[in-house]
Design a protein around this motif. Structure first.
Motif, PDB file in Angstrom:
ATOM      1  N   GLY A 140       0.825  -1.196   0.000  1.00 38.90           N
ATOM      2  CA  GLY A 140       0.000   0.000   0.000  1.00 38.90           C
ATOM      3  C   GLY A 140       0.855   1.239   0.000  1.00 38.90           C
ATOM      4  O   GLY A 140       2.082   1.175  -0.088  1.00 38.90           O
ATOM      5  N   ASP A 143      -0.813   7.107   3.701  1.00 38.77           N
ATOM      6  CA  ASP A 143      -1.546   8.337   3.431  1.00 38.77           C
ATOM      7  C   ASP A 143      -1.339   9.338   4.562  1.00 38.77           C
ATOM      8  O   ASP A 143      -0.802  10.419   4.355  1.00 38.77           O
ATOM      9  CB  ASP A 143      -3.031   8.020   3.239  1.00 38.77           C
ATOM     10  CG  ASP A 143      -3.835   9.221   2.781  1.00 38.77           C
ATOM     11  OD1 ASP A 143      -3.249  10.140   2.190  1.00 38.77           O
ATOM     12  OD2 ASP A 143      -5.066   9.231   3.023  1.00 38.77           O
ATOM     13  N   ARG A 151      -3.543   5.531   8.077  1.00 36.29           N
ATOM     14  CA  ARG A 151      -4.396   5.373   6.889  1.00 36.29           C
ATOM     15  C   ARG A 151      -3.483   4.987   5.736  1.00 36.29           C
ATOM     16  O   ARG A 151      -2.521   5.687   5.428  1.00 36.29           O
ATOM     17  CB  ARG A 151      -5.140   6.667   6.589  1.00 36.29           C
ATOM     18  CG  ARG A 151      -6.062   6.578   5.417  1.00 36.29           C
ATOM     19  CD  ARG A 151      -6.858   7.881   5.302  1.00 36.29           C
ATOM     20  NE  ARG A 151      -7.508   7.986   4.025  1.00 36.29           N
ATOM     21  CZ  ARG A 151      -8.678   7.447   3.715  1.00 36.29           C
ATOM     22  NH1 ARG A 151      -9.330   6.750   4.634  1.00 36.29           N
ATOM     23  NH2 ARG A 151      -9.194   7.594   2.525  1.00 36.29           N
ATOM     24  N   LEU A 153      -3.408   3.556   1.635  1.00 36.27           N
ATOM     25  CA  LEU A 153      -4.153   3.393   0.391  1.00 36.27           C
ATOM     26  C   LEU A 153      -3.770   2.049  -0.219  1.00 36.27           C
ATOM     27  O   LEU A 153      -2.587   1.758  -0.416  1.00 36.27           O
ATOM     28  CB  LEU A 153      -3.823   4.533  -0.569  1.00 36.27           C
ATOM     29  CG  LEU A 153      -4.112   5.938  -0.030  1.00 36.27           C
ATOM     30  CD1 LEU A 153      -3.615   6.996  -1.006  1.00 36.27           C
ATOM     31  CD2 LEU A 153      -5.582   6.117   0.263  1.00 36.27           C
ATOM     32  N   GLN A 155      -4.782  -1.019  -3.246  1.00 41.47           N
ATOM     33  CA  GLN A 155      -5.481  -1.302  -4.512  1.00 41.47           C
ATOM     34  C   GLN A 155      -6.452  -2.465  -4.290  1.00 41.47           C
ATOM     35  O   GLN A 155      -6.035  -3.583  -4.007  1.00 41.47           O
ATOM     36  CB  GLN A 155      -4.479  -1.683  -5.612  1.00 41.47           C
ATOM     37  CG  GLN A 155      -3.710  -0.541  -6.179  1.00 41.47           C
ATOM     38  CD  GLN A 155      -4.556   0.301  -7.142  1.00 41.47           C
ATOM     39  OE1 GLN A 155      -5.678  -0.006  -7.493  1.00 41.47           O
ATOM     40  NE2 GLN A 155      -3.963   1.410  -7.567  1.00 41.47           N
ATOM     41  N   GLU A 160      -8.084   2.526  -5.802  1.00 41.68           N
ATOM     42  CA  GLU A 160      -7.307   2.848  -4.605  1.00 41.68           C
ATOM     43  C   GLU A 160      -8.285   3.144  -3.469  1.00 41.68           C
ATOM     44  O   GLU A 160      -9.078   4.070  -3.557  1.00 41.68           O
ATOM     45  CB  GLU A 160      -6.427   4.071  -4.890  1.00 41.68           C
ATOM     46  CG  GLU A 160      -5.226   4.149  -4.011  1.00 41.68           C
ATOM     47  CD  GLU A 160      -4.274   5.246  -4.481  1.00 41.68           C
ATOM     48  OE1 GLU A 160      -4.645   6.428  -4.386  1.00 41.68           O
ATOM     49  OE2 GLU A 160      -3.182   4.894  -4.944  1.00 41.68           O
ATOM     50  N   CYS A 161      -8.250   2.319  -2.410  1.00 43.82           N
ATOM     51  CA  CYS A 161      -9.155   2.492  -1.278  1.00 43.82           C
ATOM     52  C   CYS A 161      -8.345   2.794  -0.020  1.00 43.82           C
ATOM     53  O   CYS A 161      -7.293   2.189   0.208  1.00 43.82           O
ATOM     54  CB  CYS A 161      -9.963   1.225  -1.036  1.00 43.82           C
ATOM     55  SG  CYS A 161     -11.003   0.781  -2.407  1.00 43.82           S
ATOM     56  N   GLY A 162      -8.839   3.680   0.800  1.00 38.84           N
ATOM     57  CA  GLY A 162      -8.178   4.003   2.061  1.00 38.84           C
ATOM     58  C   GLY A 162      -8.649   3.082   3.169  1.00 38.84           C
ATOM     59  O   GLY A 162      -9.852   2.884   3.344  1.00 38.84           O
TER      60      GLY A 162
END
Length: 173
Positions: A140, A143, A151, A153, A155, A160-162
């Motif tokens: 990841g 963030d 946090r 990020l 895939q 792209e999800c937090g």
């Protein structure tokens, strides 16, 4: 607690499991007392809290006083076994002060712990590897820190999800 510069820190050995008793007796005489506790991090819900885990140095407490102070008040206090000393050239016991640098390290570690804050460990957009939890094995991008968590990020399904993770579950890639 801030101690005046004229005071030095000394180690006092207590009787078995009498650290609190000895520190109360010494504190009643007006001497500054410090008992370093060990802490461990424990998860409570989604929060990581420091939980007291016993004494850092069992049977030892530290006192701040002048080298030429009233040692009788310390050695005669309930629960005290002895003050850590060495012998001078005449064979008399002389209390040995704990070096300022070591005492500062013990006191800072005791109040703040050794844990680095996520903001210091990772830089924004830095590649990270998730080592535990549901996303273990995922790569990841860091963030930002988020309340005792981080946090990251990740895939997922081409997007792209937090996700917020315990900061101990993330390491630099």
């Amino acid at each position: 607690m801030i101690t005046p510069r004229r005071l030095r820190w000394f180690a006092v050995r207590t009787e078995v499991r009498h650290e609190i008793k000895a520190s109360v007796a010494i504190a009643r005489t007006g001497i500054h007392v410090f008992i370093p506790f060990a802490y461990r991090e424990e998860k409570q819900g989604k929060w990581l809290v420091a939980v007291q885990d016993g004494l850092l140095f069992p049977r030892y407490i530290f006192i701040a006083m002048r080298a030429n102070g009233d040692w009788g008040a310390v050695t005669e206090a309930d629960g005290v076994e002895r003050v850590m000393c060495c012998r001078n050239r005449y064979g008399e016991p002389v209390p040995v002060p704990v070096p300022y640098r070591e005492m500062r390290m013990i006191r800072t570690r005791n109040s703040a712990g050794e844990r680095k804050i996520a903001a210091d460990r990772f830089k924004p957009r830095q590649a990270v590897k998730i080592t535990a939890g549901q996303f273990s094995g995922f790569d990841g991008i860091f963030d930002k820190p988020a309340r005792e968590r981080v946090r990251v990020l990740v895939q997922l399904f081409g997007q792209e999800c937090g996700v917020e993770l315990d900061e101990r579950d993330v390491r630099a890639a």
